[in-house]
Design an enzyme around this catalytic site. Sequence first.
Site, short mmCIF file in Angstrom:
data_model
loop_
_atom_site.label_atom_id
_atom_site.label_comp_id
_atom_site.label_asym_id
_atom_site.label_seq_id
_atom_site.Cartn_x
_atom_site.Cartn_y
_atom_site.Cartn_z
N GLU A 1 9.29 4.19 6.38
CA GLU A 1 9.49 5.64 6.29
C GLU A 1 8.48 6.42 7.13
O GLU A 1 8.79 7.45 7.74
CB GLU A 1 9.41 6.10 4.82
CG GLU A 1 9.72 7.55 4.62
CD GLU A 1 11.12 7.93 5.11
OE1 GLU A 1 12.10 7.54 4.47
OE2 GLU A 1 11.22 8.60 6.15
N GLY B 1 6.76 11.29 9.92
CA GLY B 1 5.76 11.31 8.86
C GLY B 1 6.33 11.46 7.47
O GLY B 1 7.08 10.60 7.00
N LYS C 1 10.75 6.88 18.19
CA LYS C 1 11.38 7.40 16.98
C LYS C 1 12.89 7.59 17.19
O LYS C 1 13.68 7.34 16.28
CB LYS C 1 10.72 8.72 16.59
CG LYS C 1 9.26 8.53 16.14
CD LYS C 1 8.52 9.85 16.11
CE LYS C 1 7.07 9.66 15.69
NZ LYS C 1 6.25 10.86 15.90
N1 LIG Z 1 -1.73 9.73 12.25
C1 LIG Z 1 -0.50 10.15 12.03
O1 LIG Z 1 -0.26 11.34 11.85
C2 LIG Z 1 0.64 9.18 11.99
C3 LIG Z 1 1.90 9.63 11.63
C4 LIG Z 1 2.96 8.73 11.55
C5 LIG Z 1 2.75 7.41 11.83
N2 LIG Z 1 1.51 6.99 12.20
C6 LIG Z 1 1.34 5.58 12.49
O2 LIG Z 1 0.49 4.98 11.53
C7 LIG Z 1 -0.28 3.96 12.13
C8 LIG Z 1 -1.75 4.26 11.92
O3 LIG Z 1 -2.04 5.50 12.50
P1 LIG Z 1 -3.47 6.22 12.32
O4 LIG Z 1 -3.28 7.60 12.80
O5 LIG Z 1 -3.99 5.98 10.95
O6 LIG Z 1 -4.33 5.41 13.38
P2 LIG Z 1 -5.92 5.26 13.43
O7 LIG Z 1 -6.24 4.88 14.83
O8 LIG Z 1 -6.58 6.43 12.83
O9 LIG Z 1 -6.15 4.01 12.48
C9 LIG Z 1 -5.91 2.69 12.86
C10 LIG Z 1 -7.08 1.88 12.32
O10 LIG Z 1 -6.82 0.51 12.51
C11 LIG Z 1 -8.03 -0.10 12.86
N3 LIG Z 1 -7.80 -1.40 13.51
C12 LIG Z 1 -7.52 -1.64 14.81
N4 LIG Z 1 -7.38 -2.96 15.00
C13 LIG Z 1 -7.53 -3.55 13.81
C14 LIG Z 1 -7.48 -4.89 13.37
N5 LIG Z 1 -7.24 -5.87 14.21
N6 LIG Z 1 -7.68 -5.12 12.06
C15 LIG Z 1 -7.92 -4.12 11.20
N7 LIG Z 1 -8.00 -2.83 11.56
C16 LIG Z 1 -7.79 -2.55 12.85
C17 LIG Z 1 -8.73 0.89 13.75
O11 LIG Z 1 -10.11 0.64 13.80
C18 LIG Z 1 -8.39 2.20 13.03
O12 LIG Z 1 -9.37 2.54 12.06
C19 LIG Z 1 0.15 3.92 13.60
O13 LIG Z 1 1.16 2.96 13.75
C20 LIG Z 1 0.71 5.30 13.84
O14 LIG Z 1 1.66 5.36 14.86
C21 LIG Z 1 0.45 7.84 12.26
N1 LIG Z 2 1.35 11.71 17.67
C1 LIG Z 2 2.41 11.89 16.73
C2 LIG Z 2 1.96 11.45 15.37
C3 LIG Z 2 3.07 11.00 14.49
O1 LIG Z 2 3.76 9.94 15.03
C4 LIG Z 2 2.84 13.35 16.72
O2 LIG Z 2 2.22 14.18 17.38
O3 LIG Z 2 3.82 13.68 16.08
NA NA Z 3 9.45 9.79 7.52
#
Ligand SMILES: NC(=O)c1ccc[n+]([C@@H]2O[C@H](COP(=O)([O-])OP(=O)(O)OC[C@H]3O[C@@H](n4cnc5c(N)ncnc54)[C@H](O)[C@@H]3O)[C@@H](O)[C@H]2O)c1
Ligand SMILES: N[C@@H](CCO)C(=O)O
Ligand code: NA
Length: 435
Positions: A133, A138, A209
Amino acid sequence: MSTSATDGVVRVALLGCGTVGSQVVRLLREHGDDWTARSGAKLELVGIAVRDTATERDPWVPRELLTEDAEELVTRADVVVELIGGIEPARTLVLRALTSGATVVTGNKALLAAHGPELHAAAEAGDADLYYEAAVAGAIPVVYGLRESLAGDKITAVLGIVNGTTNYILDEMATRGLSFETALAQAQELGYAEADPTADVDGHDAAAKAAILASLAFHTRVSIEDVPVTGIRSITAEDMAEARDSGHVIKLLAVARRTVTDGTEGISVRVHPALLPAAHPLAAVHGAFNAVVVEAESAGRLMFYGQGAGGAPTASAVLSDVVAAASHKVHGGHAPRESTYAELPLHGPATTAARSQIKLRLADRPGTLAAVAGVFGEEGVSIDSVRQQRADDGVASITIVSDVATEAALDRTVARLAEEPSVHEVISVTRVEGA
Ligand SMILES: NC(=O)c1ccc[n+]([C@@H]2O[C@H](COP(=O)([O-])OP(=O)(O)OC[C@H]3O[C@@H](n4cnc5c(N)ncnc54)[C@H](O)[C@@H]3O)[C@@H](O)[C@H]2O)c1
Ligand SMILES: N[C@@H](CCO)C(=O)O
Ligand code: NA
């Protein structure tokens, strides 16, 4: 670890403790009792895989659960929450978890859009569930909406603003007259855009997406490779002002449509900036918000709207999947399996219908507009409207909006216009949607 938690305890492993992962830990700690009551399973966070256990963390992150050995952690979990992002090592860890029968919950659209079939096959082989999801828009429950709520309908189109960063940039340009560069710098300062904003501004995040949404909506495998993408770098403040003057806004859209060509059903999936009439529901989506409009045969038009990014909103989507996964672990049952039975062909430019706005600078003398119109006519592209903005120094700026034509015919028209002796410049070509 077993696929059913017979003791009523569901062991959750978190991979990655960044923006989203840290919020997942907070919500599990603050509301774990509620999630237990809702799922019937006691959720136990058994470990948090991080890159460096010495890094300073948010105060609610229990240090004793941190580990740098993600591979070992995966073997101890009923539910693996992957929030590392990127392809490797996320792919290997997720495959390992699924193959061993653990449920995977991920927010990783890049991984799903590039390796979806492999992940779904591993889930099938391991009799495991894959939830995602958080990967699209998000907090907005659009994966659930398509995969479950609309499972009894026939979806005809999905149009979405699925990238918050680009919507923020375009909205600042539209409402405050900022240039692309200034709006991008502002998005970076506010933490919406990454230091390297490529995936957002060039449309790759939205394309991932779009591939996921189209796969769900049309029961057909669509990978990111199948999605032609145009980003927003070339949009100018002037484009925005002109769009407003003609009653439109420019939005970066993910567009997936069911189409019929020569009696054959297919789909087209695209990501591009598009002019939308100001009255279109997606035109009212401001700031970093996301929205997805789904058109379905029986349900009609639905719109899903909300926060498409950010730690807590995205963690909400992750937790909804964790609660569902935990409930299945304890009470039995599965997430819906990947559904690709329709196997609809993907339409390319020769069969995908589109409308475009084409801005030209051309010599302001008799016959030049007729020559331009002639090119449209010869390519079989009908003209919907023509506006001349100004004429000075013998050069006129003309904005032409086409009727619906194939992308290929529109491309040929633009290529020929660029070669026309009376045309000084093709300033821009922008898709028109929702008219
Ligand atoms: N941030 C958002 O708003 C958002 C929204 C939707 C989806 N996502 C998705 O969620 C996921 C995480 O996003 P995020 O924003 O939290 O990213 P982020 O970069 O803040 O966090 C990722 C974390 O994973 C850690 N990491 C990297 N390699 C690793 C490993 N081998 N083992 C353990 N930890 C490791 C990094 O150090 C980092 O702290 C991504 O796939 C992103 O596309 C993020
Ligand atoms: N970089 C993305 C985060 C969520 O996938 C955005 O701006 O919407
Ligand atoms: Na969603």
